[in-house]
Design a protein around this motif. Structure first.
Motif, short mmCIF file in Angstrom:
data_model
loop_
_atom_site.label_atom_id
_atom_site.label_comp_id
_atom_site.label_asym_id
_atom_site.label_seq_id
_atom_site.Cartn_x
_atom_site.Cartn_y
_atom_site.Cartn_z
N SER A 1 1.93 6.30 -7.15
CA SER A 1 0.92 7.15 -7.78
C SER A 1 1.21 8.63 -7.58
CB SER A 1 -0.47 6.79 -7.27
OG SER A 1 -0.57 7.06 -5.90
N ILE A 2 1.84 8.99 -6.47
CA ILE A 2 2.24 10.38 -6.28
C ILE A 2 3.34 10.75 -7.26
CG2 ILE A 2 3.42 11.97 -4.71
CD1 ILE A 2 1.90 10.67 -2.42
N VAL B 1 0.88 3.95 -3.07
CA VAL B 1 0.55 5.36 -2.88
C VAL B 1 1.72 6.24 -3.33
CG1 VAL B 1 0.11 7.13 -1.12
CG2 VAL B 1 -1.15 4.98 -1.08
N SER C 1 -6.24 6.97 -1.00
CA SER C 1 -5.02 6.49 -0.36
C SER C 1 -5.31 5.93 1.02
CB SER C 1 -3.99 7.62 -0.24
OG SER C 1 -3.62 8.08 -1.51
N PHE D 1 -7.72 11.81 -3.88
CA PHE D 1 -6.48 11.07 -3.67
C PHE D 1 -6.27 10.73 -2.20
CE2 PHE D 1 -1.94 10.74 -2.89
CZ PHE D 1 -1.61 9.73 -3.78
N VAL D 2 -6.55 11.68 -1.32
CA VAL D 2 -6.38 11.43 0.11
C VAL D 2 -7.34 10.33 0.58
CG1 VAL D 2 -6.71 12.46 2.40
CG2 VAL D 2 -5.45 13.70 0.64
N VAL E 1 -6.83 2.53 0.50
CA VAL E 1 -5.81 1.56 0.10
C VAL E 1 -4.95 1.16 1.29
CG1 VAL E 1 -3.69 1.32 -1.26
CG2 VAL E 1 -5.74 2.23 -2.32
N LEU E 2 -4.57 2.13 2.11
CA LEU E 2 -3.74 1.82 3.28
C LEU E 2 -4.48 0.97 4.31
CD1 LEU E 2 -1.89 5.21 3.72
CD2 LEU E 2 -0.83 3.01 3.18
N ALA F 1 0.83 -1.21 0.00
CA ALA F 1 0.00 0.00 0.00
C ALA F 1 0.86 1.25 0.00
CB ALA F 1 -0.93 -0.01 1.21
N VAL F 2 1.90 1.26 0.80
CA VAL F 2 2.79 2.42 0.85
C VAL F 2 3.48 2.62 -0.50
CG1 VAL F 2 4.90 3.32 1.91
CG2 VAL F 2 3.12 2.32 3.34
#
Length: 142
Positions: free
Chosen positions: A84-85, A81, A106, A102-103, A109-110, A77-78
Motif C-alpha cells: 500500500s505504501i 503495508v 497499518s 495510514f499509521v 493490520v499488523l 501484514a508486512v
C-alpha cells in the motif's frame, strides 16, 4: 582467536514454513485474481492461502501449525503495508490526515493479520491431520 562478531543462525522451522507458504500462495493468488469479480490482494492471499499451506506443511512435519500460520499472517501484514505504501503514491505528498489514518490502519493490520493467519494455519494443520489419518487407516485396512 576471538569468535566472529557476526553469528548467522538459521531460521526456525516455523519461519521456514511461513516463508514457503507465502511463496506458494503468490501464484495461487494471481490465478484467483483472474476470476471474474475477484479483488484478491497479495497480503490477503498470503494471510489466508499462505497460512493454510504453512499449516499443512507444519502438520505433515509434526510441528506446530498455529505458529507457522501466525508467522505467515505477520508476513502478510508486512507485505500488505509495504504494497500500500508503494502503490499509494509518494507518502511525502500525503496530507496529515491521510498519514495519521495510514499509521493507525497499518498498526491495526499488523496486530490483527497474524491472528487470521493463526486461524488459517490451524485449519491447514487440521485438514492435513484429518486427511492424513484417513490415508493411514485406509493403508492399514489393506
Amino acid at each position: 582467536m576471538s569468535p566472529s562478531p557476526l553469528r548467522v543462525r538459521p531460521l526456525s522451522i516455523a519461519w521456514r514454513f511461513a516463508i514457503l507458504g507465502a511463496l506458494v500462495s503468490l501464484p495461487i493468488t494471481i490465478v484467483v485474481n483472474w476470476l471474474p469479480d475477484s479483488e484478491a490482494t497479495i497480503g490477503g492471499g498470503i494471510m489466508t492461502l499462505g497460512a493454510f499451506v504453512a499449516g499443512v506443511l507444519a502438520a505433515i512435519r509434526s510441528r506446530d501449525s498455529s505458529a507457522a500460520g501466525f508467522r505467515t499472517g505477520f508476513l502478510a501484514a508486512v507485505v500488505g503495508v509495504l504494497t500500500s505504501i508503494l502503490t499509494g503514491g509518494s507518502p511525502a505528498a500525503w496530507p496529515t490526515s491521510k498519514v495519521v489514518f495510514f499509521v493507525l490502519a497499518s498498526g491495526l493490520v499488523l496486530c490483527v493479520a497474524p491472528f487470521f493467519g493463526l486461524v488459517c494455519g490451524r485449519a491447514g494443520g487440521w485438514m492435513a491431520n484429518t486427511v492424513g489419518s484417513r490415508w493411514r487407516s485406509d493403508a492399514n485396512a489393506l
